[in-house]
Motif scaffolding. Structure first.
Motif, PDB file in Angstrom:
ATOM      1  N   VAL A  72       0.860  -1.173   0.000  1.00 61.07           N
ATOM      2  CA  VAL A  72       0.000   0.000   0.000  1.00 61.07           C
ATOM      3  C   VAL A  72       0.902   1.230   0.000  1.00 61.07           C
ATOM      4  O   VAL A  72       1.744   1.393   0.884  1.00 61.07           O
ATOM      5  N   HIS A  73       0.726   2.073  -1.004  1.00 60.85           N
ATOM      6  CA  HIS A  73       1.490   3.318  -1.092  1.00 60.85           C
ATOM      7  C   HIS A  73       0.655   4.446  -0.492  1.00 60.85           C
ATOM      8  O   HIS A  73      -0.565   4.482  -0.662  1.00 60.85           O
ATOM      9  N   TYR A  74       1.317   5.357   0.202  1.00 55.91           N
ATOM     10  CA  TYR A  74       0.612   6.442   0.860  1.00 55.91           C
ATOM     11  C   TYR A  74       1.468   7.710   0.848  1.00 55.91           C
ATOM     12  O   TYR A  74       2.651   7.681   0.550  1.00 55.91           O
ATOM     13  N   THR A  75       0.816   8.805   1.206  1.00 53.31           N
ATOM     14  CA  THR A  75       1.502  10.072   1.440  1.00 53.31           C
ATOM     15  C   THR A  75       1.355  10.379   2.921  1.00 53.31           C
ATOM     16  O   THR A  75       0.236  10.371   3.446  1.00 53.31           O
ATOM     17  N   ALA A  76       2.482  10.632   3.590  1.00 54.46           N
ATOM     18  CA  ALA A  76       2.473  10.896   5.033  1.00 54.46           C
ATOM     19  C   ALA A  76       2.632  12.386   5.295  1.00 54.46           C
ATOM     20  O   ALA A  76       3.502  13.045   4.710  1.00 54.46           O
ATOM     21  N   TYR A  77       1.777  12.905   6.152  1.00 56.31           N
ATOM     22  CA  TYR A  77       1.871  14.284   6.640  1.00 56.31           C
ATOM     23  C   TYR A  77       2.161  14.172   8.134  1.00 56.31           C
ATOM     24  O   TYR A  77       1.302  13.739   8.901  1.00 56.31           O
ATOM     25  N   THR A  78       3.366  14.518   8.525  1.00 54.58           N
ATOM     26  CA  THR A  78       3.765  14.315   9.914  1.00 54.58           C
ATOM     27  C   THR A  78       3.960  15.648  10.630  1.00 54.58           C
ATOM     28  O   THR A  78       4.104  16.694  10.008  1.00 54.58           O
ATOM     29  N   LYS A  79       3.948  15.554  11.963  1.00 57.09           N
ATOM     30  CA  LYS A  79       4.123  16.727  12.833  1.00 57.09           C
ATOM     31  C   LYS A  79       3.091  17.802  12.556  1.00 57.09           C
ATOM     32  O   LYS A  79       3.413  18.987  12.460  1.00 57.09           O
ATOM     33  N   LEU A  80       1.833  17.413  12.436  1.00 60.56           N
ATOM     34  CA  LEU A  80       0.746  18.370  12.263  1.00 60.56           C
ATOM     35  C   LEU A  80       0.254  18.771  13.655  1.00 60.56           C
ATOM     36  O   LEU A  80      -0.446  18.000  14.314  1.00 60.56           O
ATOM     37  N   TYR A  81       0.646  19.949  14.098  1.00 56.74           N
ATOM     38  CA  TYR A  81       0.208  20.422  15.409  1.00 56.74           C
ATOM     39  C   TYR A  81      -1.268  20.778  15.323  1.00 56.74           C
ATOM     40  O   TYR A  81      -1.678  21.541  14.469  1.00 56.74           O
ATOM     41  N   TYR A  82      -2.069  20.216  16.218  1.00 56.23           N
ATOM     42  CA  TYR A  82      -3.516  20.392  16.164  1.00 56.23           C
ATOM     43  C   TYR A  82      -4.034  21.412  17.163  1.00 56.23           C
ATOM     44  O   TYR A  82      -5.244  21.601  17.289  1.00 56.23           O
ATOM     45  N   VAL A  83      -3.144  22.092  17.878  1.00 62.18           N
ATOM     46  CA  VAL A  83      -3.531  23.175  18.787  1.00 62.18           C
ATOM     47  C   VAL A  83      -2.639  24.379  18.523  1.00 62.18           C
ATOM     48  O   VAL A  83      -1.489  24.235  18.102  1.00 62.18           O
ATOM     49  N   THR A  84      -3.158  25.575  18.763  1.00 59.93           N
ATOM     50  CA  THR A  84      -2.338  26.772  18.576  1.00 59.93           C
ATOM     51  C   THR A  84      -1.463  27.052  19.789  1.00 59.93           C
ATOM     52  O   THR A  84      -0.409  27.649  19.665  1.00 59.93           O
ATOM     53  N   ASN A  85      -1.891  26.617  20.962  1.00 57.71           N
ATOM     54  CA  ASN A  85      -1.104  26.820  22.174  1.00 57.71           C
ATOM     55  C   ASN A  85      -0.517  25.469  22.578  1.00 57.71           C
ATOM     56  O   ASN A  85      -1.046  24.785  23.450  1.00 57.71           O
ATOM     57  N   VAL A 128      -9.622  15.990  16.525  1.00 54.45           N
ATOM     58  CA  VAL A 128     -10.838  15.850  15.714  1.00 54.45           C
ATOM     59  C   VAL A 128     -11.234  17.207  15.135  1.00 54.45           C
ATOM     60  O   VAL A 128     -11.599  17.314  13.958  1.00 54.45           O
ATOM     61  N   ARG A 129     -11.152  18.242  15.943  1.00 50.73           N
ATOM     62  CA  ARG A 129     -11.493  19.588  15.450  1.00 50.73           C
ATOM     63  C   ARG A 129     -10.552  20.020  14.326  1.00 50.73           C
ATOM     64  O   ARG A 129     -10.971  20.662  13.374  1.00 50.73           O
ATOM     65  N   TYR A 130      -9.285  19.683  14.441  1.00 50.39           N
ATOM     66  CA  TYR A 130      -8.317  19.984  13.383  1.00 50.39           C
ATOM     67  C   TYR A 130      -8.743  19.295  12.083  1.00 50.39           C
ATOM     68  O   TYR A 130      -8.770  19.911  11.022  1.00 50.39           O
ATOM     69  N   LEU A 131      -9.074  18.013  12.173  1.00 51.66           N
ATOM     70  CA  LEU A 131      -9.494  17.275  10.980  1.00 51.66           C
ATOM     71  C   LEU A 131     -10.773  17.865  10.387  1.00 51.66           C
ATOM     72  O   LEU A 131     -10.911  17.958   9.167  1.00 51.66           O
ATOM     73  N   ARG A 132     -11.692  18.272  11.230  1.00 52.18           N
ATOM     74  CA  ARG A 132     -12.929  18.896  10.734  1.00 52.18           C
ATOM     75  C   ARG A 132     -12.637  20.243  10.089  1.00 52.18           C
ATOM     76  O   ARG A 132     -13.218  20.580   9.061  1.00 52.18           O
ATOM     77  N   HIS A 133     -11.751  21.020  10.691  1.00 55.10           N
ATOM     78  CA  HIS A 133     -11.427  22.355  10.173  1.00 55.10           C
ATOM     79  C   HIS A 133     -10.817  22.273   8.773  1.00 55.10           C
ATOM     80  O   HIS A 133     -11.112  23.092   7.912  1.00 55.10           O
ATOM     81  N   PHE A 134      -9.941  21.288   8.564  1.00 51.83           N
ATOM     82  CA  PHE A 134      -9.260  21.160   7.274  1.00 51.83           C
ATOM     83  C   PHE A 134      -9.896  20.098   6.375  1.00 51.83           C
ATOM     84  O   PHE A 134      -9.281  19.632   5.425  1.00 51.83           O
ATOM     85  N   ASP A 135     -11.130  19.742   6.655  1.00 49.03           N
ATOM     86  CA  ASP A 135     -11.829  18.704   5.895  1.00 49.03           C
ATOM     87  C   ASP A 135     -11.887  19.011   4.402  1.00 49.03           C
ATOM     88  O   ASP A 135     -11.743  18.113   3.577  1.00 49.03           O
ATOM     89  N   SER A 136     -12.057  20.259   4.037  1.00 44.32           N
ATOM     90  CA  SER A 136     -12.204  20.601   2.618  1.00 44.32           C
ATOM     91  C   SER A 136     -10.875  20.646   1.866  1.00 44.32           C
ATOM     92  O   SER A 136     -10.867  20.572   0.641  1.00 44.32           O
ATOM     93  N   VAL A 137      -9.748  20.734   2.581  1.00 43.61           N
ATOM     94  CA  VAL A 137      -8.453  20.838   1.884  1.00 43.61           C
ATOM     95  C   VAL A 137      -7.592  19.588   1.999  1.00 43.61           C
ATOM     96  O   VAL A 137      -6.590  19.473   1.302  1.00 43.61           O
ATOM     97  N   MET A 138      -7.969  18.664   2.850  1.00 48.02           N
ATOM     98  CA  MET A 138      -7.196  17.429   2.953  1.00 48.02           C
ATOM     99  C   MET A 138      -8.068  16.250   2.543  1.00 48.02           C
ATOM    100  O   MET A 138      -9.275  16.288   2.719  1.00 48.02           O
ATOM    101  N   PRO A 139      -7.460  15.221   1.974  1.00 45.69           N
ATOM    102  CA  PRO A 139      -8.242  14.054   1.579  1.00 45.69           C
ATOM    103  C   PRO A 139      -8.910  13.411   2.793  1.00 45.69           C
ATOM    104  O   PRO A 139      -8.412  13.475   3.902  1.00 45.69           O
ATOM    105  N   GLY A 140     -10.049  12.801   2.537  1.00 41.47           N
ATOM    106  CA  GLY A 140     -10.798  12.161   3.613  1.00 41.47           C
ATOM    107  C   GLY A 140     -12.029  12.969   3.957  1.00 41.47           C
ATOM    108  O   GLY A 140     -12.066  14.177   3.784  1.00 41.47           O
ATOM    109  N   ASP A 141     -13.039  12.278   4.429  1.00 48.42           N
ATOM    110  CA  ASP A 141     -14.312  12.903   4.751  1.00 48.42           C
ATOM    111  C   ASP A 141     -14.550  12.819   6.252  1.00 48.42           C
ATOM    112  O   ASP A 141     -14.839  11.750   6.785  1.00 48.42           O
ATOM    113  N   MET A 142     -14.394  13.925   6.925  1.00 47.91           N
ATOM    114  CA  MET A 142     -14.558  13.949   8.377  1.00 47.91           C
ATOM    115  C   MET A 142     -16.018  13.839   8.786  1.00 47.91           C
ATOM    116  O   MET A 142     -16.339  13.326   9.840  1.00 47.91           O
TER     117      MET A 142
END
Length: 163
Positions: free
Chosen positions: A39-52, A143-157
């Protein structure tokens, strides 16, 4: 009074890191399943999900997008928390559910969370930052991070029936 005004002014000037998802920052990878399928994939690592960010060891997530995933692909959120202990974000593995999720073209998100033994060192002193409900708050923020970026990242939150 002057000290209070100075502290307030300094706090107002402090920049808060912005949450971001940059689709150009992905790194290609692959995992070979026990059946021999790769299975080939694209990895996005070190995605900080909080501003503080209170703990850079735990408060980020890794997201793995299999080749063939679309905006309608489900998102599999793996939770590694056990016994109120901290959990560092992991990577996908052929030997667990993350590999199977990728094989089925699910987007896989693996957040790290603080736990009861989490601490940061401030001025050579341990400051515990994982008191309850830190793990739950971190998972909710992921979860909020994934919902916030739902329209720009693959996957349906949000499944279609909930929109």
């Amino acid at each position: 009074m002057a000290t209070v005004l100075f502290v307030c002014a300094a706090a107002a000037r402090r920049t808060v890191p912005q949450l971001a998802f940059d689709s150009t920052k992905g790194v290609a990878g692959s995992v070979t399943m026990p059946t021999g399928q790769t299975v080939h994939y694209t990895a996005y690592t070190k995605l900080y999900y909080v501003t503080n960010v209170e703990d850079t060891t735990y408060q980020y997530m890794n997201v793995y997008v299999p080749d063939g995933a679309t905006q309608q692909s489900p998102i599999f959120l793996k939770n590694n928390v056990g016994g109120y202990m901290p959990s560092a974000p992991g990577s996908v593995s052929a030997g667990d559910a993350t590999g199977m999720a990728l094989l089925r073209e699910y987007v896989v998100a693996i957040p790290g969370v603080r736990g009861r033994s989490s601490y940061v060192t401030i001025k050579k002193k341990k400051v515990y930052n994982g008191k309850a409900p830190a793990a739950i708050l971190d998972l909710k923020a992921a979860v909020r991070y994934l919902r916030h970026f739902d329209s720009v990242m693959p996957g349906d939150m949000l499944p279609t029936r909930q929109r």
